[in-house]
Design a protein around this motif. Structure first.
Motif, PDB file in Angstrom:
ATOM      1  N   SER A   7       0.811  -1.218   0.000  1.00 49.12           N
ATOM      2  CA  SER A   7       0.000   0.000   0.000  1.00 49.12           C
ATOM      3  C   SER A   7       0.844   1.268   0.000  1.00 49.12           C
ATOM      4  O   SER A   7       0.309   2.368  -0.145  1.00 49.12           O
ATOM      5  CB  SER A   7      -0.925   0.013   1.228  1.00 49.12           C
ATOM      6  OG  SER A   7      -0.161  -0.053   2.428  1.00 49.12           O
ATOM      7  N   ASN A   8       2.168   1.116   0.192  1.00 48.28           N
ATOM      8  CA  ASN A   8       3.072   2.254   0.296  1.00 48.28           C
ATOM      9  C   ASN A   8       2.713   3.154   1.483  1.00 48.28           C
ATOM     10  O   ASN A   8       2.862   4.380   1.427  1.00 48.28           O
ATOM     11  CB  ASN A   8       3.064   3.075  -1.004  1.00 48.28           C
ATOM     12  CG  ASN A   8       4.255   4.003  -1.125  1.00 48.28           C
ATOM     13  OD1 ASN A   8       5.335   3.713  -0.600  1.00 48.28           O
ATOM     14  ND2 ASN A   8       4.070   5.133  -1.785  1.00 48.28           N
ATOM     15  N   ILE A   9       2.232   2.519   2.549  1.00 50.51           N
ATOM     16  CA  ILE A   9       1.855   3.222   3.769  1.00 50.51           C
ATOM     17  C   ILE A   9       2.805   2.804   4.891  1.00 50.51           C
ATOM     18  O   ILE A   9       3.131   1.626   5.035  1.00 50.51           O
ATOM     19  CB  ILE A   9       0.405   2.894   4.185  1.00 50.51           C
ATOM     20  CG1 ILE A   9      -0.591   3.350   3.111  1.00 50.51           C
ATOM     21  CG2 ILE A   9       0.060   3.515   5.539  1.00 50.51           C
ATOM     22  CD1 ILE A   9      -0.706   4.831   2.939  1.00 50.51           C
ATOM     23  N   THR A  10       3.228   3.772   5.702  1.00 52.73           N
ATOM     24  CA  THR A  10       4.042   3.475   6.881  1.00 52.73           C
ATOM     25  C   THR A  10       3.167   3.592   8.126  1.00 52.73           C
ATOM     26  O   THR A  10       2.529   4.626   8.344  1.00 52.73           O
ATOM     27  CB  THR A  10       5.237   4.439   7.008  1.00 52.73           C
ATOM     28  OG1 THR A  10       6.084   4.281   5.865  1.00 52.73           O
ATOM     29  CG2 THR A  10       6.039   4.134   8.260  1.00 52.73           C
ATOM     30  N   VAL A  11       3.131   2.524   8.907  1.00 51.79           N
ATOM     31  CA  VAL A  11       2.383   2.529  10.167  1.00 51.79           C
ATOM     32  C   VAL A  11       3.290   3.033  11.281  1.00 51.79           C
ATOM     33  O   VAL A  11       4.440   2.586  11.410  1.00 51.79           O
ATOM     34  CB  VAL A  11       1.880   1.110  10.515  1.00 51.79           C
ATOM     35  CG1 VAL A  11       1.218   1.097  11.897  1.00 51.79           C
ATOM     36  CG2 VAL A  11       0.896   0.627   9.455  1.00 51.79           C
ATOM     37  N   ILE A  12       2.805   3.965  12.079  1.00 52.34           N
ATOM     38  CA  ILE A  12       3.549   4.452  13.232  1.00 52.34           C
ATOM     39  C   ILE A  12       2.686   4.291  14.484  1.00 52.34           C
ATOM     40  O   ILE A  12       1.455   4.356  14.416  1.00 52.34           O
ATOM     41  CB  ILE A  12       3.991   5.922  13.074  1.00 52.34           C
ATOM     42  CG1 ILE A  12       2.775   6.860  12.938  1.00 52.34           C
ATOM     43  CG2 ILE A  12       4.916   6.068  11.876  1.00 52.34           C
ATOM     44  CD1 ILE A  12       3.142   8.334  12.934  1.00 52.34           C
ATOM     45  N   ARG A  13       3.358   4.069  15.618  1.00 49.75           N
ATOM     46  CA  ARG A  13       2.653   3.853  16.885  1.00 49.75           C
ATOM     47  C   ARG A  13       3.225   4.785  17.952  1.00 49.75           C
ATOM     48  O   ARG A  13       4.050   4.384  18.781  1.00 49.75           O
ATOM     49  CB  ARG A  13       2.773   2.384  17.298  1.00 49.75           C
ATOM     50  CG  ARG A  13       2.102   1.421  16.306  1.00 49.75           C
ATOM     51  CD  ARG A  13       2.284  -0.025  16.710  1.00 49.75           C
ATOM     52  NE  ARG A  13       1.429  -0.909  15.934  1.00 49.75           N
ATOM     53  CZ  ARG A  13       1.810  -1.522  14.804  1.00 49.75           C
ATOM     54  NH1 ARG A  13       3.040  -1.341  14.311  1.00 49.75           N
ATOM     55  NH2 ARG A  13       0.975  -2.315  14.149  1.00 49.75           N
TER      56      ARG A  13
END
Length: 233
Positions: free
Chosen positions: A153-159
């Motif tokens: 998806s070319n998405i970076t997940v951050i928490r």
């Protein structure tokens, strides 16, 4: 939260960050804290709140007002997660499928809206629970990372809440009187994760600092110093 963002290099100049806003205490705290952080962050970024409507009868008027008060655009993404999981598939352990569907819908929504990062409200307790679920039910050492790039998806997940304990979030959400939505899931508080949550609370009660030590173990540079098969070649 600022320490986590800096330590794990979560936000870059010009990022477009979408907060996955479920209406639970964790995501509400995350959104408000990111709005506050945005005002003095050395790296400028855009912010939006995205809610996945699982088609389980939830109303989001209170969330809309909450976002308006914060000055954040609120996007609601429709879906049929509820009917798929509980009627079509009739899953006995629905959490995994629900999470996968929700994440896929969020990623698609972000692509359509033009956002490159998805901020999720996982905290220390979530990390520990995921680790023990994997260890005891799957027989492997695994948990989620503070940041993760999704190549499809070319998405970076951050928490950003990854260094914060749940009890701190609960305390702040109560004092701030956040408009917490009731979880419509029919198996809420009846899952393996709920059992693991209670087990870790017991650990933390009987062993001082157990939960923080679990976090330390998972982020320790020597965490891979485990038993291995000898090389016979």
């Amino acid at each position: 939260m600022r320490r986590a963002i800096t330590r794990f290099d979560m936000i870059q100049e010009g990022d477009r960050v979408a907060v996955g806003l479920s209406g639970g205490k964790d995501s509400l705290v995350l959104l408000e804290c990111l709005v506050a952080y945005q005002k003095f962050s050395p790296k400028k970024f855009d912010l939006i709140a995205v809610t996945v409507d699982g088609n389980m009868g939830q109303k989001f008027d209170r969330l809309k007002r909450f976002c308006k008060k914060l000055g954040v655009t609120h996007h609601i993404e429709p879906s049929n997660i509820g009917p798929i999981v509980f009627e079509t598939r009739q899953e006995k352990n629905p959490c995994s499928l629900c999470a996968k569907l929700r994440r896929g819908i969020l990623n698609s929504a972000l692509n359509n809206l033009g956002y490159n990062k998805l901020a999720l409200a996982h905290h220390v307790d979530d990390m520990a629970e995921t680790f023990f679920l994997s260890l005891l039910y799957e027989g492997r050492l695994n948990t989620f990372a503070p940041t993760a790039y999704m190549s499809r998806s070319n998405i970076t997940v951050i928490r950003p809440l990854i260094l914060i304990e749940e009890k701190q979030i609960i305390s702040y959400a109560k004092s701030a009187k956040f408009p917490i939505l009731k979880n419509p899931c029919p198996v809420n508080h009846k899952t393996k994760r709920e059992y693991m949550k209670k087990l870790i609370k017991r650990f933390d009660k009987e062993i001082l600092g157990a939960k923080i030590n679990i976090l330390g173990a998972l982020t320790n540079p020597e965490r891979n110093n485990l038993w291995e098969e000898p090389n016979k070649s």
